[in-house]
Enzyme design. Structure first.
Site, mmCIF file in Angstrom:
data_model
loop_
_atom_site.group_PDB
_atom_site.id
_atom_site.type_symbol
_atom_site.label_atom_id
_atom_site.label_comp_id
_atom_site.label_asym_id
_atom_site.label_seq_id
_atom_site.Cartn_x
_atom_site.Cartn_y
_atom_site.Cartn_z
ATOM 1 N N HIS A 88 0.758 -1.193 -0.045
ATOM 2 C CA HIS A 88 -0.016 -0.020 -0.139
ATOM 3 C C HIS A 88 0.936 1.321 -0.081
ATOM 4 O O HIS A 88 1.771 1.360 0.896
ATOM 5 C CB HIS A 88 -0.885 0.065 1.223
ATOM 6 N N TYR A 104 -3.597 5.423 -5.249
ATOM 7 C CA TYR A 104 -3.652 4.132 -4.570
ATOM 8 C C TYR A 104 -3.940 2.933 -5.631
ATOM 9 O O TYR A 104 -3.559 1.915 -5.487
ATOM 10 C CB TYR A 104 -4.909 4.140 -3.467
ATOM 11 N N HIS A 133 -7.677 -2.523 -1.608
ATOM 12 C CA HIS A 133 -8.845 -1.998 -2.665
ATOM 13 C C HIS A 133 -9.253 -2.644 -3.747
ATOM 14 O O HIS A 133 -9.247 -2.666 -4.931
ATOM 15 C CB HIS A 133 -8.228 -0.676 -3.373
ATOM 16 N N GLU A 194 -13.173 0.121 6.233
ATOM 17 C CA GLU A 194 -12.359 1.378 6.636
ATOM 18 C C GLU A 194 -13.147 2.277 7.588
ATOM 19 O O GLU A 194 -14.505 2.000 7.459
ATOM 20 C CB GLU A 194 -11.958 2.291 5.313
ATOM 21 N N ARG A 200 -15.803 8.677 3.009
ATOM 22 C CA ARG A 200 -16.367 8.879 4.458
ATOM 23 C C ARG A 200 -18.054 9.165 4.369
ATOM 24 O O ARG A 200 -18.436 9.017 5.497
ATOM 25 C CB ARG A 200 -15.540 9.985 5.062
#
Lengths: 252, 252
Positions: A88, A104, A133, A194, A200
């Site tokens: 990562h 990412y 991911h 997460e 979020r």
């Protein structure tokens, strides 16, 4: 080191909830000597794995591929300690590369292809990597990778890579998780979610959090109960043997 | 220029089969002046679109993002000529970045996120980009991008990007194409295939060519006849108006 001490402190405060994986003191110009020492220190504190950054420069991909000898001393220590690494990257220093939306997923995909192009797991048959991911772009392009392995005269992915590479379920919609669990062997999928992560908010269409990934796994109708147990627990215990030992010591 | 002349020659030899899109004389240290001139020259020869390389350095992502003013003079010319661009990198000069297995999909994904992060299509409402390889990692992570747009206080993707960005079907297995056509609006998917492309072999499991993508589209049962017409023809005529005019001039 301070961050890992903080993780150890959280684990000590909430031992029923957490177990530690460590970050490493990687740097664009450093070799892996300090990272080896920090991995040993953290495993001594009860940590069960680590995060390995394939591009410590942060967004220009200047580091040697993961199959390069540069990394071998670290892999030897991982094998000796029997801990896996999540591959990562960290923050992006590149204004053209948004960290969580571009960098990412790009780095996940590039890492998989580095491993496909090489023969690292011939040298380290028990080395284990988790690509987060949901494997970046890889499962969506599974046919491409099967075909590239064939073109590059590598063995089938099942033996060339999939005894050693695992993907998490951090893919933030049901069709993505369904593709992942359909295309990639169940034994290679580890539940991941997460909190205070990349995405979020709540989906305005459903009112649910985008990163509440358990819902997406639950909705995969083709999965058997055995598959679900593997994704939620069994695979993690196999890939992280120190987690398994830790849980068994608690009678779990 | 010589390559584009060669393309024009092929089109002239097989006018029932081909129409031209051009490459551009981009270079890590050049501005877009020569590319603008070459685009004009090629459109004058009957070309209908172009390929724009977001990373002419070849694998280290040193160029400004696609939303940067660096690119604006070229976009102005694209809009004036009403031609779209495929956003596609070229060869990799980075030993850690395999071209077709790592770099291409990484660059596709990074390009989409650059566009998501910016407001380019406010300045150029009619500018149109095709992102190849089914959009890189994007459709597989569609929830992530919807969530990131929300976090970054951008409009919904449908208006923020999807009047201007299109994906092709160069995804080399059926589950990938099914995800693409399920998640991305049909109006944003253009049929694409390859010959002498990234993945040249036959799938040992089926005996079929990996890059025979029409089979994968055909097998998407949820698509209506109208959807199929859009993917195979209608969308291309809309995104490439000069293709539509060219075909109409032939009575097609």
């Amino acid at each position: 080191m301070r961050c890992n001490d903080l993780i150890a402190r959280v684990v000590a405060l909430f031992p029923e909830t957490f177990v530690g994986v460590c970050m490493l003191p990687q740097s664009p110009k450093a070799d892996m000597t300090n990272s080896i020492a920090e991995l040993e220190r953290c495993v001594d504190m009860g940590f069960i794995g680590c995060n390995l950054n394939p591009d410590p420069g942060g967004g220009h991909f200047q580091h040697p591929p993961l199959t390069d000898r540069y990394w071998y001393p670290f892999y030897e220590k991982m094998v000796e300690l029997d801990v896996p690494a999540m591959i990562h990257v960290s923050g992006s220093c590149n204004p053209a590369m948004h960290a969580t939306g571009g960098y990412y997923l790009a780095a996940d995909t590039v890492a998989f292809m580095q491993l496909l192009e090489g023969d690292l797991f011939k040298d380290f048959p028990t080395l284990r990597f988790i690509i987060p991911h949901g494997g970046g772009a890889v499962p969506y392009h599974w046919g491409r990778y099967r075909g590239l392995a064939d073109m590059l005269k590598k063995p089938d992915l099942s033996t060339h890579l999939m005894n050693n590479i695992f993907f998490d379920t951090c893919v933030y919609h049901h069709p993505g998780v369904e593709l992942l669990t359909k295309v990639v062997p169940t034994s290679n999928v580890l539940f991941g979610s997460e909190m205070i992560g990349a995405v979020r908010g709540r989906d305005p269409d459903t009112g649910e959090y985008f990163d509440d990934t358990k819902r997406y796994v639950d909705a995969c109708e083709a999965l058997s109960e055995a598959d679900r147990h593997a994704i939620f627990e069994g695979n993690a215990r196999r890939v992280y043997p120190r987690l398994d030992a830790h849980l068994k010591a608690k009678g779990l």
